[in-house]
Design an enzyme around this catalytic site. Structure first.
Site, PDB file in Angstrom:
ATOM      1  N   ARG A  37      -8.203  88.369 -14.868  1.00 56.80           N
ATOM      2  CA  ARG A  37      -9.446  88.837 -14.264  1.00 56.80           C
ATOM      3  C   ARG A  37      -9.688  90.209 -14.862  1.00 56.80           C
ATOM      4  O   ARG A  37      -8.824  91.083 -14.829  1.00 56.80           O
ATOM      5  CB  ARG A  37      -9.317  88.887 -12.748  1.00 56.80           C
ATOM      6  CG  ARG A  37     -10.520  89.520 -12.015  1.00 56.80           C
ATOM      7  CD  ARG A  37     -10.281  90.992 -11.783  1.00 56.80           C
ATOM      8  NE  ARG A  37     -11.258  91.611 -10.884  1.00 56.80           N
ATOM      9  CZ  ARG A  37     -11.363  92.914 -10.698  1.00 56.80           C
ATOM     10  NH1 ARG A  37     -10.573  93.754 -11.334  1.00 56.80           N
ATOM     11  NH2 ARG A  37     -12.256  93.405  -9.873  1.00 56.80           N
ATOM     12  N   ASP A  92     -11.205  93.778 -15.049  1.00 58.99           N
ATOM     13  CA  ASP A  92     -11.797  94.864 -14.290  1.00 58.99           C
ATOM     14  C   ASP A  92     -13.023  95.397 -15.034  1.00 58.99           C
ATOM     15  O   ASP A  92     -13.039  95.469 -16.270  1.00 58.99           O
ATOM     16  CB  ASP A  92     -10.749  95.970 -14.113  1.00 58.99           C
ATOM     17  CG  ASP A  92     -11.218  97.109 -13.249  1.00 58.99           C
ATOM     18  OD1 ASP A  92     -11.684  96.845 -12.125  1.00 58.99           O
ATOM     19  OD2 ASP A  92     -11.118  98.265 -13.693  1.00 58.99           O
ATOM     20  N   GLU A 100     -15.225  90.827 -13.689  1.00 60.68           N
ATOM     21  CA  GLU A 100     -15.790  91.499 -12.519  1.00 60.68           C
ATOM     22  C   GLU A 100     -17.233  91.876 -12.845  1.00 60.68           C
ATOM     23  O   GLU A 100     -17.494  92.840 -13.568  1.00 60.68           O
ATOM     24  CB  GLU A 100     -14.992  92.754 -12.155  1.00 60.68           C
ATOM     25  CG  GLU A 100     -15.580  93.479 -10.938  1.00 60.68           C
ATOM     26  CD  GLU A 100     -15.055  94.892 -10.764  1.00 60.68           C
ATOM     27  OE1 GLU A 100     -15.362  95.494  -9.710  1.00 60.68           O
ATOM     28  OE2 GLU A 100     -14.377  95.414 -11.671  1.00 60.68           O
ATOM     29  N   HIS A 128     -10.566  93.922  -2.436  1.00 59.17           N
ATOM     30  CA  HIS A 128     -10.027  95.279  -2.362  1.00 59.17           C
ATOM     31  C   HIS A 128     -11.093  96.343  -2.553  1.00 59.17           C
ATOM     32  O   HIS A 128     -10.832  97.529  -2.314  1.00 59.17           O
ATOM     33  CB  HIS A 128      -8.937  95.455  -3.427  1.00 59.17           C
ATOM     34  CG  HIS A 128      -9.444  95.321  -4.825  1.00 59.17           C
ATOM     35  ND1 HIS A 128      -9.913  94.115  -5.331  1.00 59.17           N
ATOM     36  CD2 HIS A 128      -9.603  96.222  -5.831  1.00 59.17           C
ATOM     37  CE1 HIS A 128     -10.313  94.296  -6.577  1.00 59.17           C
ATOM     38  NE2 HIS A 128     -10.131  95.562  -6.903  1.00 59.17           N
ATOM     39  N   ASP A 163     -11.975 100.994   1.155  1.00 61.08           N
ATOM     40  CA  ASP A 163     -10.768 101.533   0.539  1.00 61.08           C
ATOM     41  C   ASP A 163     -10.420 102.910   1.127  1.00 61.08           C
ATOM     42  O   ASP A 163     -11.287 103.772   1.192  1.00 61.08           O
ATOM     43  CB  ASP A 163     -11.036 101.619  -0.971  1.00 61.08           C
ATOM     44  CG  ASP A 163      -9.995 102.396  -1.740  1.00 61.08           C
ATOM     45  OD1 ASP A 163      -8.854 102.483  -1.274  1.00 61.08           O
ATOM     46  OD2 ASP A 163     -10.340 102.906  -2.825  1.00 61.08           O
ATOM     47  N   ARG A 202      -6.894  97.733   2.395  1.00 61.79           N
ATOM     48  CA  ARG A 202      -5.678  97.449   1.634  1.00 61.79           C
ATOM     49  C   ARG A 202      -4.430  97.669   2.497  1.00 61.79           C
ATOM     50  O   ARG A 202      -3.384  98.077   2.004  1.00 61.79           O
ATOM     51  CB  ARG A 202      -5.626  98.333   0.386  1.00 61.79           C
ATOM     52  CG  ARG A 202      -6.860  98.196  -0.501  1.00 61.79           C
ATOM     53  CD  ARG A 202      -6.870  99.202  -1.644  1.00 61.79           C
ATOM     54  NE  ARG A 202      -8.090  99.071  -2.452  1.00 61.79           N
ATOM     55  CZ  ARG A 202      -8.355  99.802  -3.525  1.00 61.79           C
ATOM     56  NH1 ARG A 202      -7.489 100.720  -3.928  1.00 61.79           N
ATOM     57  NH2 ARG A 202      -9.477  99.631  -4.193  1.00 61.79           N
TER      58      ARG A 202
END
Length: 630
Positions: A336, A338, A367, A440, A508, A512
């Protein structure tokens, strides 16, 4: 009702949605018989930066006071095409353009989109029909094992405590508190994940880094020591495979950490880093100017940007025996990526070539927060989904559609949001879309549903405000409905660790927090298992087509069906607090012969939907238009 044009209706456009290069696509418009034409109507097609093509349309038939005009386009080039229709009547030129999500309107509106992708574009089979599970490695499970070479500047916390979030006196948040989650802990929970129905784990970054989120890579070729060793990763992949589970890694390739073997701003490492000297082998990866000033990711000086197209950097990541190959050799099923928007096309081309050269079944997910088919980033029209770059993307448009619908948005708006993505994306991409309601990077869905909006709230507020029992129950109820859509719409559901257990979290770092082992919401956990069991037990959820059937105030219904056999699953969801009923004799089901109620309450020819509930019924679709058989 007759329209000038409807891009979702096979009578007007066939096949539905995106098409392959060199594949024929038939377009049909309806004009009233009394409309005098000076010339034949035309289909006007173009790609950004290229001239328009004009395709004459011929009379197909006359029907109920309308004349049907048709033409066939066989595109020569992959890319996002735009189109509209035009005709001249009594010397006046008229246009048929998109007036809403799919209908043509006269002399107003926007262009229709036609995505044309590569002839050979395919996506990996292993993910289709499966269930993903996203893990933030430090917070899922700790084995309690003592690891070697863990830096002494890390602050170890007790499992379940509130993550640190306050800045120091200089305004810097160090992200240096750790809870000890590790790969051995994940490996110990493979039975749990398999029982949940998981077929693929997506791990947030695991490479050596010096902040707990690990998006500031220090060494791409080493596992972070607090997570274990590279051999631990190989063992995790090996054991996961025995459970029918693959493992995808988070690839962070637009920047490194300043505190890394590559940049070495703080002198942590013995080697010569780019910040220290122009003689560093990594100096050319970065952009410096002035007195050791450098380009960084969104101005965050701990995240120096790299030049992804620097030949040395590209070779280091994508070359033979490079970073990508190394972790795939140890067992990674793909990556994946970023911030895919910040990875240039040339780098993405090289990355896909590397991954697919290793194994066509390895996956590349990007993403991308918007519609990835027509995304423009930094002035460049991106070509993520044309066959040369990504297999899939994180499906933020579905997430927003699901959240909005469960919070009261009209069913027709929900339909439009879903159908636009299905229309714009290649079908093989749709089948592996990463469908989530929490990650996240965003607040957990249970908080979004149950609590106050938190966009304008401070970190102190988030730290001190958990959901009340009433808010939790409201959030849980809506989360369950959202999960029905997440699991049964096209694509692959991705569970963010702890969502299935009722774990709360605002933005965040509160989204998390540690998995609540021993304190799970067991009812929600069993509900999740049931959804996964239904999904994996019916093949149409892997690659089946979709059509909406019921769009009532509080009940939405759709089918997933095999275009060849007609095997189908009908999904009905009641989002309201009142009991609802759907008659299986309704004309919207006229194509379907019902078989078995997989889940739900059947009373004769009616499906009873108690408050906030769903039903799944197996059926056979007996009338499959030829245009949908692709």
């Amino acid at each position: 009702m007759s329209y000038f044009y409807n891009s979702w209706d096979a009578d007007y456009k066939s096949p539905f949605g995106a098409i392959r290069r060199s594949q024929g696509c038939q377009f049909t418009i309806r004009l009233p018989e009394e409309t005098p034409l000076d010339f034949s109507p035309v289909l006007v097609v173009f790609r950004t930066g290229f001239k328009e093509r004009f395709l004459p349309m011929n009379v197909k038939e006359r029907e109920n006071g309308y004349v049907l005009y048709t033409t066939t386009l066989i595109p020569k080039y992959a890319g996002v095409h735009y189109y509209y229709f035009s005709y001249t009547s009594n010397g006046v030129r008229h246009y048929i353009k998109r007036g809403d999500a799919c209908h043509g309107t006269l002399d107003q509106g926007e262009m229709f989109q036609l995505t044309v992708f590569g002839e050979d574009y395919q996506t990996p089979q292993f993910l289709k029909g499966g269930v993903m599970y996203q893990i933030f490695p430090d917070r899922f499970c700790s084995s309690g094992k003592q690891h070697e070479n863990v830096p002494s500047d890390r602050v170890m916390r007790n499992w379940g405590e509130l993550p640190y979030y306050k800045p120091d006196q200089n305004g810097h948040v160090w992200n240096n508190d750790y809870f000890g989650g590790d790969l051995e802990g994940i490996r110990s929970k493979l039975d749990y994940l398999a029982d949940l129905g998981v077929t693929c784990i997506y791990l947030n970054p695991i490479f050596e880094s010096h902040e707990n989120h690990r998006y500031n890579t220090a060494n791409y070729r080493n596992l972070d020591p607090l997570l274990g060793t590279n051999e631990d990763f190989r063992k995790l992949c090996e054991d996961a495979k025995k459970h029918g589970i693959s493992v995808i890694l988070d690839g962070v390739f637009s920047h490194t950490g300043a505190n890394s073997i590559y940049f070495n701003k703080f002198g942590r490492y013995d080697n010569l880093g780019a910040y220290q000297s122009e003689q560093s082998p990594y100096y050319s990866w970065y952009h410096f100017w002035g007195n050791k000033e450098y380009e960084s990711w969104w101005g965050i000086d701990t995240l120096p940007n790299v030049d992804e197209n620097n030949p040395d950097y590209t070779k280091y990541i994508c070359g033979d025996g490079g970073v990508l190959d190394y972790w795939m050799e140890l067992g990674a099923a793909g990556y994946r990526l970023d911030v895919a928007d910040e990875l240039p096309d040339e780098f993405l081309d090289n990355l896909r070539t590397c991954v697919k050269k290793y194994d066509e079944e390895k996956i590349v997910i990007g993403e991308v927060w918007e519609d990835a088919s027509n995304k423009e980033a930094y002035g460049v029209k991106r070509r993520y989904l044309l066959g040369d770059q990504l297999d899939s993307v994180m499906n933020y448009p579905f997430r927003e559609a699901i959240i909005a619908y469960m919070k009261g948005e009209a069913a027709t708006t929900f339909r439009d949001r879903i159908m636009v993505i299905l229309e714009n994306y290649p079908k093989c991409t749709v089948d592996v879309l990463m469908n989530f309601v929490s990650t996240h990077d965003i607040e957990r869905a249970i908080n979004r549903f149950g609590g106050q909006p938190c966009d304008d709230k401070s970190k102190d507020w988030m730290a001190g405000n958990e959901l009340s029992p009433e808010e939790y129950n409201r959030g849980k109820t809506l989360l369950k409905g959202a999960m029905v859509l997440q699991f049964f719409l096209p694509g692959v559901p991705s569970i963010y660790y702890g969502d299935e257990a009722g774990l709360q979290g605002w933005k965040d770092p509160f989204n998390r927090r540690c998995y609540p082992w021993g304190n799970e919401d067991t009812e929600l956990l069993e509900y999740t298992r049931q959804l996964a069991h239904i999904r994996r037990g019916n093949a149409v959820f892997a690659e089946g087509a979709m059509e909406f059937l019921v769009l009532e105030d509080n009940i939405v219904g759709f089918s997933r069906y095999d275009t060849e056999t007609g095997n189908s699953a009908i999904v009905l969801l009641n989002r309201s607090g009142d009991t609802g009923m759907v008659s299986l004799r309704d004309k919207c089901f006229c194509k379907y012969a019902f078989s078995t109620v997989i889940s739900g309450i059947c009373d004769g020819d009616a499906i009873i939907l108690p408050a906030n509930s769903y039903a799944v019924i197996s059926a056979v679709r007996t009338a499959v238009p030829a245009a949908e058989e692709e």
